[in-house]
Write an enzyme that holds these catalytic residues in place. Structure first.
Site, short mmCIF file in Angstrom:
data_model
loop_
_atom_site.label_atom_id
_atom_site.label_comp_id
_atom_site.label_asym_id
_atom_site.label_seq_id
_atom_site.Cartn_x
_atom_site.Cartn_y
_atom_site.Cartn_z
N SER A 274 0.85 -1.18 0.00
CA SER A 274 0.00 0.00 0.00
C SER A 274 0.89 1.23 0.00
O SER A 274 1.93 1.25 0.65
CB SER A 274 -0.89 -0.01 1.25
OG SER A 274 -1.32 1.31 1.54
N GLU A 287 -7.14 -11.32 -5.83
CA GLU A 287 -8.37 -10.52 -6.00
C GLU A 287 -8.69 -10.33 -7.48
O GLU A 287 -9.86 -10.35 -7.88
CB GLU A 287 -8.21 -9.16 -5.31
CG GLU A 287 -8.18 -9.28 -3.80
CD GLU A 287 -7.77 -7.96 -3.16
OE1 GLU A 287 -8.65 -7.28 -2.61
OE2 GLU A 287 -6.58 -7.61 -3.20
#
Ligand code: ARG
Length: 459
Positions: A274, A287
């Site tokens: 991140s 994902e």
């Protein structure tokens, strides 16, 4: 190539909406191969003179070499890969090029090219899934004895082995592979020679072109040949089912990698960080595999809806058959590759799995079964007694097998010390040795069969 009866050329909008070259250029290898098979047959049948057939064939090789070196030029005026190739052929070899399109139409040409492409895509998907199976089977072999919670409703249900869980995906992938093998087999008839829709008056040899292109035989009905795309839908539906399976494995990786679970550490190579939270390691690849399943299903839906209700034979709607197939194929290839890497390189945190299974009272069914077998208690009553034992263990914050014999006998006096032999998670999984059960011995058997089927050593 078709302007003879027209007074004016197409508008810019017509040229743009009509052009399939931006995507069907992906068919150039199939287009060249089909044209070479066709012209060789025309020459052999004496429909085109031998010198012309030879010149066309050599010219097609030159066009192919240009495409290979520089890519396929994208001129909307030439609409598609078929006209692009033929027009370049004419520039290279002159008037003889005009004889290539004898006894065929773009309708049978596009059906043939596309079917060849889809057949190859089936072979590739099958091979890629084989590599995923190798990774799954390898890890399952390493973890035939590793115990983790098995879930229903995502609640701890009974202990299972990690190897068993991984082999569940091996089985799904095995069926996915068989769907691609079936799709390939069902697409074994060659449409070339069906011409526009009705066949041709030339004395062509469709068996020869079918064989030259690796098909088993020619298609049996010219209308069906140029108007059906079920071979592409077979592929897309196999891809959609496969993507569904991959999305479930991806989802489990995502859940297992979350901190509360902590069952796995995903490979850094398939994760991202991140930009704001330095501690984060996100399961983006998993994902995206989960997300891509939605797009692949969308591709299958798109072509089904395109084909629905189309009258025979060819309609231009069918030009829209290719983008969803190409899109699904590239999404699927990436998804399989990502899950193969994840299966091969994920670190399984077996200590965390072990703690979770112990705290989940996963052997409660074993206690109930023991009460039935050893104390001849009806299962419904045994279920109730076991519920009381779980409640007590929960109050004490301990595993079931950490309750004392006195604790258990206070709940039901018919319990004796033999019960401890079934309360451990090891005993629980070892007992489930029915065919296809989670017992390490069963998992090892299935892993050995799978390794043999995959051509691997004994491992
Ligand atoms: N570009 C067309 C396609 O991809 C080729 C077939 C054209 N046939 C026709 N009758 N206009 O479907």
């Amino acid at each position: 190539m078709w302007g003879g009866r027209f007074a004016e050329g197409p508008s810019a909008i017509m040229r743009e909406i009509n052009a399939s070259i931006p995507f069907d250029k992906a068919l150039w290898r199939q287009d060249i191969a089909a044209s070479k098979a066709h012209v060789a047959m025309l020459g052999a049948q004496g429909i085109v003179a031998a010198e012309d057939a030879a010149a066309i064939s050599a010219g097609l090789d030159r066009v192919a070499a240009e495409y290979e070196a520089n890519g396929v030029p994208e001129n909307w005026d030439l609409e598609d890969i078929h006209m692009t190739t033929e027009s370049r052929l004419a520039e290279l070899i002159g008037a003889a090029a005009g004889r290539l399109h004898t006894a065929r139409s773009r309708n049978d040409q596009v059906a043939t090219d596309f079917k060849l492409w889809v057949r190859e895509a089936c072979v590739q998907a099958d091979a890629a899934l084989g590599a995923l199976q190798v990774a799954l089977v390898t890890r399952a072999g390493e973890h035939a004895d590793t115990i983790m919670p098995g879930f229903t409703h995502l609640q701890t249900a009974q202990p299972v082995t990690l190897g068993h869980h991984l082999m569940a995906y091996y089985e799904m992938v095995q069926r996915d592979r068989s769907r691609f093998v079936d799709a390939h087999a069902r697409a074994s008839q060659c449409p070339l020679g069906a011409a526009a829709l009705a066949g041709t008056g030339f004395a062509i040899d469709r068996h020869a072109t079918a064989a030259a292109l690796g098909f088993a035989m020619p298609t049996a009905n010219s209308l069906d040949s140029v108007s059906d795309r079920d071979f592409a839908l077979d592929y897309l539906m196999a891809a959609a089912q496969c993507a569904l399976h991959l999305s479930r494995l991806a989802e489990e990786m995502i859940i297992w990698a979350s901190q509360p679970f902590g069952f796995v550490t995903l490979p850094d190579s398939l994760s991202t960080g991140s930009s704001i939270m330095p501690q984060k390691k996100n399961p983006d690849a998993a994902e995206l595999v989960r997300g891509h399943a939605g797009r692949i299903i969308g591709c299958a839906t798109a072509l089904m809806v395109t084909m629905k209700g189309l009258p025979l034979a060819y309609s231009k709607d069918m030009q829209d058959d290719k983008p969803p197939v190409f899109e699904a194929a590239s999404l699927l290839a990436l998804s399989i590759a990502a899950m193969t890497g994840m299966a091969a390189e994920t670190r399984f945190r077996t200590d965390r799995m072990r703690k979770a299974v112990e705290l989940g009272y996963a052997t409660a069914t074993d206690l109930a079964d023991w009460l039935v077998r050893a104390a001849d208690i009806p299962f419904r009553e045994a279920h109730h007694i076991t519920g009381a034992a779980v409640k007590l263990a929960e109050q004490k914050g301990v595993a079931l097998d950490a309750l004392s014999l006195d604790d258990l006998r206070a709940i039901d006096a018919r319990i004796d010390s033999r019960v401890f032999s079934v309360l451990s998670v090891e005993a629980s999984v070892a007992a489930r040795a029915s065919y296809g059960g989670t017992a390490p011995a069963q998992v090892r058997l299935r892993v050995a069969e799978a390794r043999l089927a995959l051509g691997l050593g004994e491992g």
